[in-house]
Structure formats: C-alpha cells, structure tokens
Design a protein around this motif. Structure first.
Motif, PDB file in Angstrom:
ATOM      1  N   ARG A  10      59.105  27.499 -27.545  1.00  0.00           N
ATOM      2  CA  ARG A  10      60.474  27.282 -28.030  1.00  0.00           C
ATOM      3  C   ARG A  10      60.434  26.936 -29.516  1.00  0.00           C
ATOM      4  O   ARG A  10      59.376  26.695 -30.076  1.00  0.00           O
ATOM      5  N   PHE A  11      61.631  26.898 -30.083  1.00  0.00           N
ATOM      6  CA  PHE A  11      61.807  26.382 -31.436  1.00  0.00           C
ATOM      7  C   PHE A  11      62.558  25.066 -31.324  1.00  0.00           C
ATOM      8  O   PHE A  11      63.521  24.953 -30.560  1.00  0.00           O
ATOM      9  N   GLU A  12      62.093  24.077 -32.045  1.00  0.00           N
ATOM     10  CA  GLU A  12      62.784  22.796 -32.149  1.00  0.00           C
ATOM     11  C   GLU A  12      62.975  22.511 -33.626  1.00  0.00           C
ATOM     12  O   GLU A  12      61.997  22.259 -34.340  1.00  0.00           O
ATOM     13  N   GLY A  13      64.207  22.587 -34.053  1.00  0.00           N
ATOM     14  CA  GLY A  13      64.490  22.384 -35.469  1.00  0.00           C
ATOM     15  C   GLY A  13      63.759  23.426 -36.300  1.00  0.00           C
ATOM     16  O   GLY A  13      63.894  24.618 -36.076  1.00  0.00           O
ATOM     17  N   ASP A  14      62.954  22.955 -37.225  1.00  0.00           N
ATOM     18  CA  ASP A  14      62.222  23.846 -38.124  1.00  0.00           C
ATOM     19  C   ASP A  14      60.832  24.214 -37.613  1.00  0.00           C
ATOM     20  O   ASP A  14      60.045  24.797 -38.344  1.00  0.00           O
ATOM     21  N   TYR A  15      60.519  23.880 -36.373  1.00  0.00           N
ATOM     22  CA  TYR A  15      59.171  24.096 -35.855  1.00  0.00           C
ATOM     23  C   TYR A  15      59.145  25.007 -34.628  1.00  0.00           C
ATOM     24  O   TYR A  15      60.015  24.928 -33.764  1.00  0.00           O
ATOM     25  N   GLY A  16      58.119  25.846 -34.587  1.00  0.00           N
ATOM     26  CA  GLY A  16      57.820  26.616 -33.397  1.00  0.00           C
ATOM     27  C   GLY A  16      56.830  25.806 -32.581  1.00  0.00           C
ATOM     28  O   GLY A  16      55.863  25.255 -33.120  1.00  0.00           O
ATOM     29  N   LEU A  29      52.337  22.742 -33.147  1.00  0.00           N
ATOM     30  CA  LEU A  29      53.604  22.844 -33.866  1.00  0.00           C
ATOM     31  C   LEU A  29      53.348  23.493 -35.209  1.00  0.00           C
ATOM     32  O   LEU A  29      52.467  23.047 -35.964  1.00  0.00           O
ATOM     33  N   ILE A  30      54.105  24.543 -35.501  1.00  0.00           N
ATOM     34  CA  ILE A  30      53.967  25.233 -36.774  1.00  0.00           C
ATOM     35  C   ILE A  30      55.353  25.385 -37.394  1.00  0.00           C
ATOM     36  O   ILE A  30      56.297  25.845 -36.736  1.00  0.00           O
ATOM     37  N   HIS A  31      55.469  25.005 -38.650  1.00  0.00           N
ATOM     38  CA  HIS A  31      56.740  25.121 -39.361  1.00  0.00           C
ATOM     39  C   HIS A  31      57.150  26.591 -39.451  1.00  0.00           C
ATOM     40  O   HIS A  31      56.306  27.471 -39.644  1.00  0.00           O
ATOM     41  N   ARG A  32      58.450  26.848 -39.297  1.00  0.00           N
ATOM     42  CA  ARG A  32      58.969  28.226 -39.339  1.00  0.00           C
ATOM     43  C   ARG A  32      58.520  28.985 -40.588  1.00  0.00           C
ATOM     44  O   ARG A  32      58.240  30.167 -40.525  1.00  0.00           O
ATOM     45  N   SER A  33      58.437  28.295 -41.699  1.00  0.00           N
ATOM     46  CA  SER A  33      58.056  28.950 -42.951  1.00  0.00           C
ATOM     47  C   SER A  33      56.620  29.459 -42.910  1.00  0.00           C
ATOM     48  O   SER A  33      56.254  30.354 -43.663  1.00  0.00           O
ATOM     49  N   GLU A  34      55.793  28.911 -42.028  1.00  0.00           N
ATOM     50  CA  GLU A  34      54.398  29.335 -41.912  1.00  0.00           C
ATOM     51  C   GLU A  34      54.203  30.432 -40.864  1.00  0.00           C
ATOM     52  O   GLU A  34      53.134  31.035 -40.804  1.00  0.00           O
ATOM     53  N   ILE A  35      55.214  30.677 -40.039  1.00  0.00           N
ATOM     54  CA  ILE A  35      55.064  31.648 -38.956  1.00  0.00           C
ATOM     55  C   ILE A  35      55.044  33.067 -39.506  1.00  0.00           C
ATOM     56  O   ILE A  35      54.185  33.862 -39.145  1.00  0.00           O
ATOM     57  N   GLY A  36      55.984  33.401 -40.364  1.00  0.00           N
ATOM     58  CA  GLY A  36      55.950  34.695 -41.046  1.00  0.00           C
ATOM     59  C   GLY A  36      56.256  35.907 -40.188  1.00  0.00           C
ATOM     60  O   GLY A  36      56.180  37.030 -40.674  1.00  0.00           O
ATOM     61  N   LEU A  37      56.575  35.710 -38.924  1.00  0.00           N
ATOM     62  CA  LEU A  37      56.921  36.815 -38.031  1.00  0.00           C
ATOM     63  C   LEU A  37      58.245  36.518 -37.354  1.00  0.00           C
ATOM     64  O   LEU A  37      58.631  35.359 -37.219  1.00  0.00           O
TER      65      LEU A  37
END
Length: 83
Positions: A10-16, A29-37
């Motif tokens: 899931r996504f919670e706030g700014d984190y996957g 937990l990985i910040h959305r900005s680091e996911i890149g996909l």
C-alpha cells in the motif's frame, strides 16, 4: 548490495510500504520520490539497495501470474459459499 523481491502492499502518505517475499512479514518503506515507477498495490518488484539508493524493477510477468492465481482462489471460494 542486496536484491530482494517485494510486494507493494500500500501507499501511506508519501511512502510505499513493501512486504518482503515470500513470507511478507518484513516491511520496507520507500519514499514515493525514490520509487520512480508507476506502481499499484499488489505489484511484485525486485528492489536492489546499493547503499545510496533503491533500484526498483517491476516484475510484470510474476505480478500478472500472482494476480490470476489470487483471482482464481477468490472465485473458487465464492463458489463454495454459494453451495
């Protein structure tokens, strides 16, 4: 440098929130900005941690197979409940 398979839970706030396969008990937990996909819940990915950043790759074929398997199980369960 480690490489592991995860499911995007899931996504919670700014984190996957990724669950490590196959047990899916350990979270990453990985910040959305680091996911890149562009990922959706239930997608299977490989994640490589090179110490500075995460390298994430979508495992499209495995995701498709897993989703089909889950749909089949759900359909079977629904049919059992109708009897």
């Amino acid at each position: 440098m480690s490489l592991n398979k995860y499911t995007l839970d899931r996504f919670e706030g700014d984190y996957g929130i990724f669950l490590k396969r196959p047990e899916e008990t350990d979270q990453l937990l990985i910040h959305r900005s680091e996911i890149g996909l562009q990922l959706t819940e239930g997608d299977l990915v490989s994640i490589q941690d090179d110490g500075e950043r995460y390298i994430i790759r979508l495992l499209a074929e495995e995701t498709s197979e897993t989703k089909k398997s889950v749909e089949s199980i759900l359909k079977e369960l629904k049919n059992q409940n109708k009897q």
